[in-house]
Design an enzyme around this catalytic site. Structure first.
Site, mmCIF file in Angstrom:
data_model
loop_
_atom_site.group_PDB
_atom_site.id
_atom_site.type_symbol
_atom_site.label_atom_id
_atom_site.label_comp_id
_atom_site.label_asym_id
_atom_site.label_seq_id
_atom_site.Cartn_x
_atom_site.Cartn_y
_atom_site.Cartn_z
ATOM 1 N N CYS A 1 -15.163 17.639 26.002
ATOM 2 C CA CYS A 1 -15.156 17.395 27.446
ATOM 3 C C CYS A 1 -16.232 18.180 28.184
ATOM 4 C CB CYS A 1 -13.781 17.718 28.018
ATOM 5 S SG CYS A 1 -12.525 16.501 27.570
ATOM 6 N N ASP B 1 -5.509 11.422 36.644
ATOM 7 C CA ASP B 1 -5.837 11.314 35.221
ATOM 8 C C ASP B 1 -5.809 9.883 34.708
ATOM 9 O OD1 ASP B 1 -6.015 14.252 34.437
ATOM 10 O OD2 ASP B 1 -4.094 14.181 35.469
#
Length: 337
Positions: free
Chosen positions: A16, A49
């Site tokens: 990430c 999310d």
């Protein structure tokens, strides 16, 4: 072959930490809004999310929220199986962070076919499959392309109660902040890429699912939650406080950090993504006495498959701060040592 090939050397970034910078991404999507739809419960507005869409459950008189998300990245570790398992856990986490249950997943693959053997990709896919097996979620099919860097992740569909969604905009003053996994995987992964050292504590954290934490949050009546990934704890906390119109006080000493992560910082293994995170959120920080630059970079460290940041308290996870009212012109985040 898997012992001789270092997957991290085929990628400029890793995990990430290779996300687009938060500020740049927000500018890119600021005006990208689809058709306003009465059944869209959660969209782009607050950086949640996953998206959530209400559908009617015929014959029952109730409604269900469909959750949809996708996540993929380049390798942050050299072990192909572990990378696949981490990528799977990370993609599934978006559904857990919304208070949902994953019901289906498909693979997303980019592979430098002329440079890396098929057996490594097979191991990556096996790792992803095992992550979904742990989640009780079927994995079937997907899409693959040739690419200059190896890429892997999943698109995941989930189900949730539309009246119990965990959202970015639902934080309220007076509630505690809980973090369910320690920070530091970005620092350790960056050291791994440079040196080849293996940090099992980081792998164990990244492969752990957030399913139980999400279940505990729902059982505790939590309404606000996000997972801590590429924008670091500070970035995701800021986005949540901004969306909720609130502010937060963070107790730096209460935030759990993996063994070796602070030493990785001191030895210079700081991911570029972590530095960008801190640069983006620094104008919103008020750091008290004793809060160091090391503390700030650890708190901004770009996480892969990180824990849940919960507005509320659940058993077994540390409380790291609390939500307070926002004051006009004041920073959203206050850090105490």
């Amino acid at each position: 072959m898997r012992d001789r090939v270092r997957l991290t050397q085929y990628a400029a970034g890793g995990g990430c930490a290779c996300k687009l910078p938060a500020g740049q991404l927000e500018d890119l999507v600021r005006d990208l809004r689809g058709l306003d739809h009465p059944d869209l419960l959660v969209g782009l507005d607050d950086g949640d999310d996953a998206c959530a869409v209400r559908i009617d459950t015929r014959g029952t008189g109730t409604a269900t929220a469909i959750l949809s998300t996708a996540d993929f990245f380049t390798p942050m570790i050299d072990d192909p199986y572990a990378w696949g398992r981490i990528a799977g856990a990370n993609a599934l986490s978006d559904v857990y962070a919304m208070g949902g249950r994953p019901i289906a997943a498909i693979n997303l693959v980019g592979w430098p076919v002329a440079e890396l053997p098929d057996e490594l990709l097979r191991e990556v896919l096996r790792g992803g499959l095992d992550a979904t097996r742990d989640a009780g979620c079927p994995l079937a099919g997907g899409h693959s392309i040739t690419a200059p860097e190896p890429l892997y992740g999943m698109a995941v569909t989930g189900l949730a109660d539309p009246d119990r969604l965990l959202r970015n905009d639902a934080a309220r003053p007076g509630l505690p902040l809980t973090l369910t996994k320690p920070l530091g995987v970005g620092l350790l992964n960056n050291r791994h890429k440079a040196t080849g050292e293996v940090f099992e504590q980081a792998v164990a954290s990244m492969t752990a699912l957030n399913a139980r934490a999400a279940e505990a949050a729902l059982a505790a009546g939590v309404r606000a939650c996000t997972d801590v990934t590429g924008f670091g704890l500070l970035g995701h906390l800021f986005k949540m406080m901004r969306a909720s119109g609130t502010a937060a006080v963070l107790e730096v000493g209460a935030v759990p950090v993996l063994d070796g992560a602070r030493q990785a910082y001191r030895d210079g293994f700081v991911p570029g993504g972590s530095r960008r995170n801190l640069d983006w959120v620094r104008p919103q920080l008020a750091a008290g006495p004793g809060v160091t630059e090391e503390d700030l970079l650890v708190l901004a460290d770009a996480q892969t498959s990180g824990g849940l940041l919960i507005v509320g308290e659940i058993p077994g996870s540390p409380v790291i701060g609390h939500v307070v009212p926002a004051e006009p012109g004041a920073p959203r985040l206050t850090l105490h040592r």
